[in-house]
Write an enzyme that holds these catalytic residues in place. Structure first.
Site, PDB file in Angstrom:
ATOM      1  N   HIS A 222      -4.025   1.001   7.630  1.00 29.47           N
ATOM      2  CA  HIS A 222      -2.673   1.568   7.704  1.00 29.47           C
ATOM      3  C   HIS A 222      -2.569   2.786   6.771  1.00 29.47           C
ATOM      4  O   HIS A 222      -2.031   3.824   7.150  1.00 29.47           O
ATOM      5  CB  HIS A 222      -1.661   0.476   7.322  1.00 29.47           C
ATOM      6  CG  HIS A 222      -0.227   0.920   7.286  1.00 29.47           C
ATOM      7  ND1 HIS A 222       0.732   0.429   8.152  1.00 29.47           N
ATOM      8  CD2 HIS A 222       0.422   1.804   6.485  1.00 29.47           C
ATOM      9  CE1 HIS A 222       1.895   1.006   7.884  1.00 29.47           C
ATOM     10  NE2 HIS A 222       1.734   1.838   6.870  1.00 29.47           N
ATOM     11  N   GLU A 223      -3.127   2.648   5.556  1.00 34.06           N
ATOM     12  CA  GLU A 223      -3.020   3.749   4.577  1.00 34.06           C
ATOM     13  C   GLU A 223      -3.905   4.934   4.966  1.00 34.06           C
ATOM     14  O   GLU A 223      -3.509   6.091   4.789  1.00 34.06           O
ATOM     15  CB  GLU A 223      -3.364   3.249   3.169  1.00 34.06           C
ATOM     16  CG  GLU A 223      -2.454   2.145   2.638  1.00 34.06           C
ATOM     17  CD  GLU A 223      -0.967   2.430   2.814  1.00 34.06           C
ATOM     18  OE1 GLU A 223      -0.546   3.595   2.738  1.00 34.06           O
ATOM     19  OE2 GLU A 223      -0.217   1.469   3.068  1.00 34.06           O
TER      20      GLU A 223
ATOM     21  N   GLN B 199       2.975   9.908   1.505  1.00 33.88           N
ATOM     22  CA  GLN B 199       4.263   9.208   1.483  1.00 33.88           C
ATOM     23  C   GLN B 199       5.103   9.579   0.265  1.00 33.88           C
ATOM     24  O   GLN B 199       6.305   9.308   0.225  1.00 33.88           O
ATOM     25  CB  GLN B 199       4.046   7.691   1.489  1.00 33.88           C
ATOM     26  CG  GLN B 199       3.481   7.167   2.788  1.00 33.88           C
ATOM     27  CD  GLN B 199       3.370   5.660   2.755  1.00 33.88           C
ATOM     28  OE1 GLN B 199       2.403   5.108   2.260  1.00 33.88           O
ATOM     29  NE2 GLN B 199       4.377   4.972   3.272  1.00 33.88           N
TER      30      GLN B 199
ATOM     31  N   HIS C 230      -2.259   7.130   7.349  1.00 36.37           N
ATOM     32  CA  HIS C 230      -1.315   8.066   6.722  1.00 36.37           C
ATOM     33  C   HIS C 230      -2.016   9.367   6.337  1.00 36.37           C
ATOM     34  O   HIS C 230      -1.440  10.450   6.433  1.00 36.37           O
ATOM     35  CB  HIS C 230      -0.697   7.454   5.459  1.00 36.37           C
ATOM     36  CG  HIS C 230       0.504   6.601   5.715  1.00 36.37           C
ATOM     37  ND1 HIS C 230       1.635   7.063   6.352  1.00 36.37           N
ATOM     38  CD2 HIS C 230       0.768   5.302   5.416  1.00 36.37           C
ATOM     39  CE1 HIS C 230       2.543   6.086   6.433  1.00 36.37           C
ATOM     40  NE2 HIS C 230       2.031   5.003   5.877  1.00 36.37           N
TER      41      HIS C 230
ATOM     42  N   GLY D 129       0.840  -1.198   0.000  1.00 33.92           N
ATOM     43  CA  GLY D 129       0.000   0.000   0.000  1.00 33.92           C
ATOM     44  C   GLY D 129       0.866   1.235   0.000  1.00 33.92           C
ATOM     45  O   GLY D 129       2.029   1.186   0.404  1.00 33.92           O
TER      46      GLY D 129
ATOM     47  N   CYS E  85       6.421  -0.198   7.168  1.00 31.92           N
ATOM     48  CA  CYS E  85       6.001   0.986   6.418  1.00 31.92           C
ATOM     49  C   CYS E  85       7.176   1.502   5.601  1.00 31.92           C
ATOM     50  O   CYS E  85       8.293   1.589   6.109  1.00 31.92           O
ATOM     51  CB  CYS E  85       5.534   2.057   7.405  1.00 31.92           C
ATOM     52  SG  CYS E  85       4.993   3.563   6.598  1.00 31.92           S
ATOM     53  N   LEU E  86       6.907   1.834   4.339  1.00 28.36           N
ATOM     54  CA  LEU E  86       7.968   2.345   3.466  1.00 28.36           C
ATOM     55  C   LEU E  86       8.513   3.678   3.984  1.00 28.36           C
ATOM     56  O   LEU E  86       9.618   4.065   3.650  1.00 28.36           O
ATOM     57  CB  LEU E  86       7.441   2.511   2.033  1.00 28.36           C
ATOM     58  CG  LEU E  86       7.017   1.200   1.349  1.00 28.36           C
ATOM     59  CD1 LEU E  86       6.328   1.490   0.028  1.00 28.36           C
ATOM     60  CD2 LEU E  86       8.219   0.295   1.135  1.00 28.36           C
TER      61      LEU E  86
HETATM   62 ZN   LIG Z   1       2.941   3.190   5.783  1.00 29.12          ZN
END
Ligand SMILES: [Zn+2]
Length: 178
Positions: free
Chosen positions: A135-136, A51, A139, A46, A93-94
């Site tokens: 999770h997204e 991000q 963000h 995701g 997480c990226l």
């Molecule tokens: Zn993330």
């Protein structure tokens, strides 16, 4: 399509509440395509617009690695309208590279969103996809998964990440991790 730079903690764009999308145009659709490409290359399951440095309420998710019925979803202005149960999942997480932790979230969610053309879509899921979407959406509200950890652990991780960021010359220009 193009690969986008992934912003990492503590970049301020990750900590602010993103604005709703009001225009469903080619610019939005290009952003979503580029986000999807960036997500697959990273690789991740995701990616949210903040991000990649864009403070808009748009996410891409593809949970098919763990959920065979899943596929690429581009969700704009997503909102959780129902949630129940509890599920614990190992998350990473990226934007928080090199760190994973178990996070508890509702197991079953219903989400209302728009697709890239502004058409309403409803997602009802109680699989791994539910975790990814939550999770997204976090963000979009300036919340990273480490905020769900206990305070001691969270503060330790934040300290480490800030130190890491200071040691890098230009964290914003950090290359996408392949
Ligand atoms: Zn993330």
């Amino acid at each position: 399509m193009a690969l986008l730079d992934i912003y990492t903690y503590p970049d301020p764009v990750l900590l602010q509440v993103a604005k709703p999308v009001t225009t469903f145009d080619d610019t939005l659709r290009r952003l979503l395509d580029d986000m999807a490409e960036t997500m697959y290359v990273a690789p991740g399951v995701g990616l949210a617009a903040p991000q990649v440095g864009v403070s808009l309420r748009a996410i891409v998710v593809d949970a098919s690695t763990r959920d065979p019925n899943s596929h690429l979803l581009k969700l704009v202005n997503p909102e959780i309208i129902f949630s129940e149960g509890r599920s614990v999942c190992e998350e990473g997480c990226l934007s928080v590279p090199g760190y994973t932790a178990e996070v508890a979230r509702p197991a079953h969610i219903r989400v209302e969103a728009r697709d890239e053309y502004g058409k309403p879509v409803t997602i009802d899921t109680d699989t791994f996809l539910a975790t990814v979407i939550q999770h997204e959406i976090d963000h979009l509200n300036g919340i990273l998964f480490i905020e769900h950890l206990g305070r001691l652990r969270r503060d330790l991780v934040k300290k480490k990440l800030k130190k890491q960021a200071r040691q890098e010359k230009s964290p914003k220009k950090k290359a996408v991790v392949a």
